[in-house]
Design a protein around this motif. Structure first.
Motif, PDB file in Angstrom:
ATOM      1  N   ARG A 284      11.504   9.970  -3.162  1.00 29.79           N
ATOM      2  CA  ARG A 284      11.688  11.209  -2.386  1.00 29.79           C
ATOM      3  C   ARG A 284      10.792  11.216  -1.161  1.00 29.79           C
ATOM      4  O   ARG A 284      11.216  11.530  -0.059  1.00 29.79           O
ATOM      5  CB  ARG A 284      11.368  12.424  -3.262  1.00 29.79           C
ATOM      6  CG  ARG A 284      12.588  13.052  -3.901  1.00 29.79           C
ATOM      7  CD  ARG A 284      12.277  14.471  -4.370  1.00 29.79           C
ATOM      8  NE  ARG A 284      11.127  14.480  -5.265  1.00 29.79           N
ATOM      9  CZ  ARG A 284      11.254  14.398  -6.611  1.00 29.79           C
ATOM     10  NH1 ARG A 284      12.437  14.293  -7.157  1.00 29.79           N
ATOM     11  NH2 ARG A 284      10.185  14.420  -7.375  1.00 29.79           N
ATOM     12  N   GLU A 285       9.527  10.837  -1.385  1.00 28.29           N
ATOM     13  CA  GLU A 285       8.556  10.786  -0.280  1.00 28.29           C
ATOM     14  C   GLU A 285       9.027   9.859   0.829  1.00 28.29           C
ATOM     15  O   GLU A 285       8.974  10.200   2.009  1.00 28.29           O
ATOM     16  CB  GLU A 285       7.264  10.178  -0.821  1.00 28.29           C
ATOM     17  CG  GLU A 285       6.097  11.109  -0.991  1.00 28.29           C
ATOM     18  CD  GLU A 285       4.990  10.332  -1.695  1.00 28.29           C
ATOM     19  OE1 GLU A 285       4.704  10.711  -2.831  1.00 28.29           O
ATOM     20  OE2 GLU A 285       4.471   9.338  -1.125  1.00 28.29           O
ATOM     21  N   LEU A 286       9.472   8.651   0.417  1.00 30.92           N
ATOM     22  CA  LEU A 286       9.851   7.636   1.395  1.00 30.92           C
ATOM     23  C   LEU A 286      11.082   8.062   2.188  1.00 30.92           C
ATOM     24  O   LEU A 286      11.151   7.841   3.394  1.00 30.92           O
ATOM     25  CB  LEU A 286      10.123   6.303   0.684  1.00 30.92           C
ATOM     26  CG  LEU A 286       8.882   5.632   0.105  1.00 30.92           C
ATOM     27  CD1 LEU A 286       9.271   4.528  -0.862  1.00 30.92           C
ATOM     28  CD2 LEU A 286       8.014   5.070   1.223  1.00 30.92           C
ATOM     29  N   VAL A 287      12.039   8.711   1.498  1.00 35.95           N
ATOM     30  CA  VAL A 287      13.238   9.183   2.198  1.00 35.95           C
ATOM     31  C   VAL A 287      12.832  10.211   3.247  1.00 35.95           C
ATOM     32  O   VAL A 287      13.275  10.160   4.401  1.00 35.95           O
ATOM     33  CB  VAL A 287      14.250   9.773   1.205  1.00 35.95           C
ATOM     34  CG1 VAL A 287      15.358  10.509   1.936  1.00 35.95           C
ATOM     35  CG2 VAL A 287      14.849   8.670   0.354  1.00 35.95           C
ATOM     36  N   ALA A 288      11.945  11.121   2.851  1.00 40.52           N
ATOM     37  CA  ALA A 288      11.511  12.161   3.783  1.00 40.52           C
ATOM     38  C   ALA A 288      10.766  11.537   4.960  1.00 40.52           C
ATOM     39  O   ALA A 288      10.949  11.913   6.115  1.00 40.52           O
ATOM     40  CB  ALA A 288      10.623  13.163   3.062  1.00 40.52           C
ATOM     41  N   GLU A 289       9.923  10.559   4.669  1.00 43.18           N
ATOM     42  CA  GLU A 289       9.065   9.969   5.677  1.00 43.18           C
ATOM     43  C   GLU A 289       9.852   9.062   6.631  1.00 43.18           C
ATOM     44  O   GLU A 289       9.652   9.088   7.843  1.00 43.18           O
ATOM     45  CB  GLU A 289       8.031   9.132   4.919  1.00 43.18           C
ATOM     46  CG  GLU A 289       6.818   8.749   5.680  1.00 43.18           C
ATOM     47  CD  GLU A 289       5.928   7.945   4.748  1.00 43.18           C
ATOM     48  OE1 GLU A 289       5.640   8.418   3.627  1.00 43.18           O
ATOM     49  OE2 GLU A 289       5.544   6.837   5.134  1.00 43.18           O
ATOM     50  N   MET A 290      10.733   8.243   6.072  1.00 45.33           N
ATOM     51  CA  MET A 290      11.406   7.244   6.894  1.00 45.33           C
ATOM     52  C   MET A 290      12.781   7.708   7.359  1.00 45.33           C
ATOM     53  O   MET A 290      13.423   7.035   8.176  1.00 45.33           O
ATOM     54  CB  MET A 290      11.528   5.917   6.122  1.00 45.33           C
ATOM     55  CG  MET A 290      10.172   5.362   5.722  1.00 45.33           C
ATOM     56  SD  MET A 290      10.261   3.911   4.625  1.00 45.33           S
ATOM     57  CE  MET A 290      10.842   2.657   5.735  1.00 45.33           C
ATOM     58  N   GLY A 291      13.247   8.831   6.833  1.00 45.26           N
ATOM     59  CA  GLY A 291      14.499   9.403   7.318  1.00 45.26           C
ATOM     60  C   GLY A 291      15.730   8.553   7.055  1.00 45.26           C
ATOM     61  O   GLY A 291      16.693   8.596   7.810  1.00 45.26           O
ATOM     62  N   MET A 292      15.686   7.785   5.963  1.00 47.03           N
ATOM     63  CA  MET A 292      16.888   6.996   5.667  1.00 47.03           C
ATOM     64  C   MET A 292      17.795   7.775   4.718  1.00 47.03           C
ATOM     65  O   MET A 292      17.418   8.822   4.202  1.00 47.03           O
ATOM     66  CB  MET A 292      16.492   5.670   5.026  1.00 47.03           C
ATOM     67  CG  MET A 292      15.818   5.831   3.701  1.00 47.03           C
ATOM     68  SD  MET A 292      14.877   4.364   3.331  1.00 47.03           S
ATOM     69  CE  MET A 292      13.581   5.067   2.351  1.00 47.03           C
ATOM     70  N   GLY A 293      19.006   7.256   4.533  1.00 49.31           N
ATOM     71  CA  GLY A 293      19.890   7.841   3.541  1.00 49.31           C
ATOM     72  C   GLY A 293      19.693   7.119   2.217  1.00 49.31           C
ATOM     73  O   GLY A 293      19.485   5.913   2.203  1.00 49.31           O
TER      74      GLY A 293
ATOM     75  N   GLN B 143       0.844  -1.201   0.000  1.00 50.99           N
ATOM     76  CA  GLN B 143       0.000   0.000   0.000  1.00 50.99           C
ATOM     77  C   GLN B 143       0.871   1.239   0.000  1.00 50.99           C
ATOM     78  O   GLN B 143       0.632   2.206  -0.711  1.00 50.99           O
ATOM     79  CB  GLN B 143      -0.901  -0.008   1.231  1.00 50.99           C
ATOM     80  CG  GLN B 143      -2.071  -0.953   1.082  1.00 50.99           C
ATOM     81  CD  GLN B 143      -2.748  -1.261   2.401  1.00 50.99           C
ATOM     82  OE1 GLN B 143      -2.179  -1.057   3.473  1.00 50.99           O
ATOM     83  NE2 GLN B 143      -3.956  -1.775   2.338  1.00 50.99           N
ATOM     84  N   ARG B 144       1.909   1.182   0.795  1.00 52.77           N
ATOM     85  CA  ARG B 144       2.808   2.310   0.979  1.00 52.77           C
ATOM     86  C   ARG B 144       3.501   2.705  -0.318  1.00 52.77           C
ATOM     87  O   ARG B 144       3.740   3.883  -0.555  1.00 52.77           O
ATOM     88  CB  ARG B 144       3.860   1.888   1.996  1.00 52.77           C
ATOM     89  CG  ARG B 144       4.616   3.016   2.548  1.00 52.77           C
ATOM     90  CD  ARG B 144       4.292   3.106   4.015  1.00 52.77           C
ATOM     91  NE  ARG B 144       5.183   4.014   4.652  1.00 52.77           N
ATOM     92  CZ  ARG B 144       5.767   3.755   5.813  1.00 52.77           C
ATOM     93  NH1 ARG B 144       5.542   2.616   6.426  1.00 52.77           N
ATOM     94  NH2 ARG B 144       6.543   4.657   6.336  1.00 52.77           N
TER      95      ARG B 144
END
Lengths: 313, 323
Positions: free
Chosen positions: B194-203, B133-134
């Protein structure tokens, strides 16, 4: 899936029908009058004519073909010319030897070849790989009837572990299996040699696929990635070759049953040929053809089981 | 979070060791994206595999890769297996071939979770559904039992992303994640990343040959040429003032970018020649044979990093003389 099954099943029926026509035509074209063969060269013309009438040889070919086919479908395979017993009975007795023999041979061949091929591929270009390839090279080069003779010499004559041939019947299953073991090994070895090679190259190919790298990137160890992701995908060529090998197995059974004097279908066919028992030949060849066709039908089904992309038909 | 120092990858050949990747240095903080750009043959993918510890058997990495303080170079295979998928996720280029054709996508996403977190089948399946879903697969519950061939290329790449994210890794490596996709789908996948990096804070390390992809996504950029980094800095600085002749060449070959008129009828420039193979690389500046500004001194030694304003750096001894 059901549609696929239905389509494959129709194809199976049509192939069987074509095979029966081919067998009938070949035996029809073959020179030699069965009635003359049965009665010998000294037979009188009117006796011959009577026998031909009795055997239905005076009727047109298409009628005899339809009779034969109808009989085969209802389990009535006719009377053997030499044994004077229903072919169905003859065949049933012999199948009880040949079918377990073939099954055992496939079992031994697969149980040897698939692990060996996987080990070779997993140790590509290392000693284990070279060892398997050497075994395979030798196995491919050995004719199975000759290998059967070697087995008899060593295990029966020298060690005395097995009898040199014959079949005790299924009343004593252990003895029966024991009698089938050496011939099954003789049949299995050349097949295992080829199958091990096919397995090796197929596993090597799948090991290079991107999705194996994906599996490793998940953290799976080499061994787990091999088991979960490589094996199933590598089996399709292996199953294909197993299907093709089945016809060689049937042909091999004719030789090996003679080497081991097993009362199987192969031996029956061999005897029927030397005695020109056309009824038996026709029926047994049709049965062999049916077996090969059914096995390839099963191979097709195995594809669909192995690869979901092939399920849509 | 990730610190790479003097990373090199070499391969043993009958005629001696051969360097594929040399002297790579960079840092990546959580929540940021590093773009690595270069032509094919520049060693980008080899670099990614070195970070994963998934180099081909004959290749060896040396130098230092520190992930959250832990040194990865020299770790035994068993320890690497506990890090891959768990702390580093990877997305591959070819969504058509990167998924197992004989396994449902749900199973493939759940597999890593079951492996690393000892989750039961049901819990892992629930996580897979959540991930599906994500990453934006519509009707995810119904698609969970689909096989890869029942999905489009873009959807498969979303599944690839879900697999990489399954254990919430701190570091995500995406090797040409959009190269095999249609342009519209490319943009969607980049947005998702981009969304996932922002949301999950990974590099995120985003590897691409496409400057446009890097410009849209990366905070910092590392330009690779023939196995060696030639320019590094913030994407803003590099895209405003590319310094190294190779980087400039890349921009001039790209329509509608800094220094290139976007108008119709304009001829795009190309960089003459092609990236030299390992073993045929010049001994000094790797770009010397294709560079318009080459002088004798360029071939003498590998140029040192020359600092530029704003933390930008380039490996070229003639930066100040360039037009």
């Amino acid at each position: 899936m059901i549609f696929l099954l239905l389509r494959r099943f129709t194809a199976l029926a049509i192939t069987l029908l074509l095979a029966s026509i081919a067998i009938f035509l070949v035996l029809e074209i073959l020179p030699g009058d069965p009635a003359a063969i049965m009665l010998g060269t000294e037979a009188r013309e009117d006796t011959l004519a009577a026998l031909r009438r009795e055997m239905g040889l005076d009727r047109p070919a298409y009628e005899r073909y339809l009779n034969w086919l109808g009989g085969a479908l209802s389990g009535n395979l006719g009377l053997s010319m030499t044994y004077k017993v229903p072919v169905a009975e003859l065949v049933a007795d012999r199948l009880a030897v040949t079918f377990p023999l073939a099954f055992l041979a496939i079992l031994i061949s697969t149980a040897m070849a698939v692990p060996l091929g996987v080990i070779a591929a997993a140790n590509h270009e290392r000693p284990a790989d070279h060892g398997v390839m050497l075994f395979s090279q030798i196995g491919v080069a050995i004719p199975n009837f000759w290998f059967g003779l070697l087995l008899i010499l060593f295990f029966s004559s020298y060690l005395g572990w097995f009898s040199a041939g014959g079949f005790p019947g299924w009343d004593d299953p252990v003895a029966a299996l024991k009698a089938l073991l050496l011939p099954a090994v003789a049949l299995a070895l050349p097949q295992a040699a080829i199958l091990a090679r096919v397995t090796r190259s197929s596993v090597l190919e799948v090991l290079g696929e991107d999705f194996v790298r994906t599996a490793r990137a998940k953290g799976l160890t080499r061994r787990v990635a091999l088991r979960r992701h490589v094996l199933r995908n590598a089996l399709i060529p292996v199953v294909t070759v197993m299907g093709m090998q089945f016809s060689f197995l049937v042909a091999g059974a004719i030789l090996v049953e003679n080497v081991f004097t097993l009362p199987g279908l192969g031996r029956l066919l061999f005897q029927a040929m030397s005695q020109r028992d056309l009824v038996v030949i026709k029926d047994v060849v049709l049965l062999f053809a049916a077996l090969v066709i059914v096995v390839n039908f099963l191979v097709d089904l195995a594809y669909a089981w192995l690869d979901p992309r092939l399920r849509q038909g | 979070m990730l610190e790479v120092r003097n990373l090199s990858v070499g391969i043993a050949t009958p005629s001696g060791p051969l360097a594929l990747v040399e002297e790579v240095d960079f840092r990546l903080e959580a929540g940021r994206t590093l773009g690595i750009v270069g032509e094919s043959g520049s060693g980008k993918s080899m670099l990614a595999l070195a970070l994963m510890g998934l180099l081909p058997p004959a290749a060896r990495a040396s130098g230092s890769i520190r992930l959250e303080g832990d040194e990865l170079i020299g770790l035994p295979e068993a320890a690497l297996c506990r890090i891959r998928g768990k702390r580093i996720g990877m997305i591959f280029q070819e969504p058509m071939t990167a998924l197992n054709p004989a396994m449902t996508v749900g199973e493939q996403i759940a597999e890593g979770v079951q492996w690393h977190e000892n989750l039961g089948r049901r819990a892992a399946r629930a996580r897979a559904l959540d991930l599906l879903q994500r990453v934006g697969i519509p009707e995810a519950a119904r698609r969970l039992d689909d096989y890869p061939h029942q999905m489009s290329g873009g959807q498969r790449q979303r599944v690839g992303i879900a697999i990489a994210l399954a254990c919430r890794p701190r570091l995500l490596i995406a090797d040409e994640p959009t190269t095999a996709l249609d342009v519209t789908v490319q943009a969607q996948i980049l947005d998702l990343l981009r969304e996932l990096v922002a949301e999950m804070g990974m590099g995120l390390i985003l590897i691409s040959h496409d400057l446009g992809v890097i410009a849209e996504t990366a905070d910092d950029t590392l330009v690779m040429y023939a196995g060696m980094p030639v320019e590094t800095g913030s994407s803003a600085a590099i895209f405003a003032r590319p310094a190294h002749p190779y980087t400039r060449g890349l921009f001039l070959a790209m329509p509608g970018h800094a220094g290139v008129p976007a108008g119709a009828g304009q001829r795009l420039q190309t960089i003459p020649g092609s990236v030299p193979e390992p073993g045929r690389r010049p001994s000094g500046c790797r770009f010397a044979d294709r560079c318009a500004y080459v002088i004798e001194a360029c071939r003498a030694a590998v140029p040192p990093w020359e600092p530029l304003p704003g933390g930008q750096q380039a490996r070229c001894i003639r930066l100040e003389e360039l037009p």
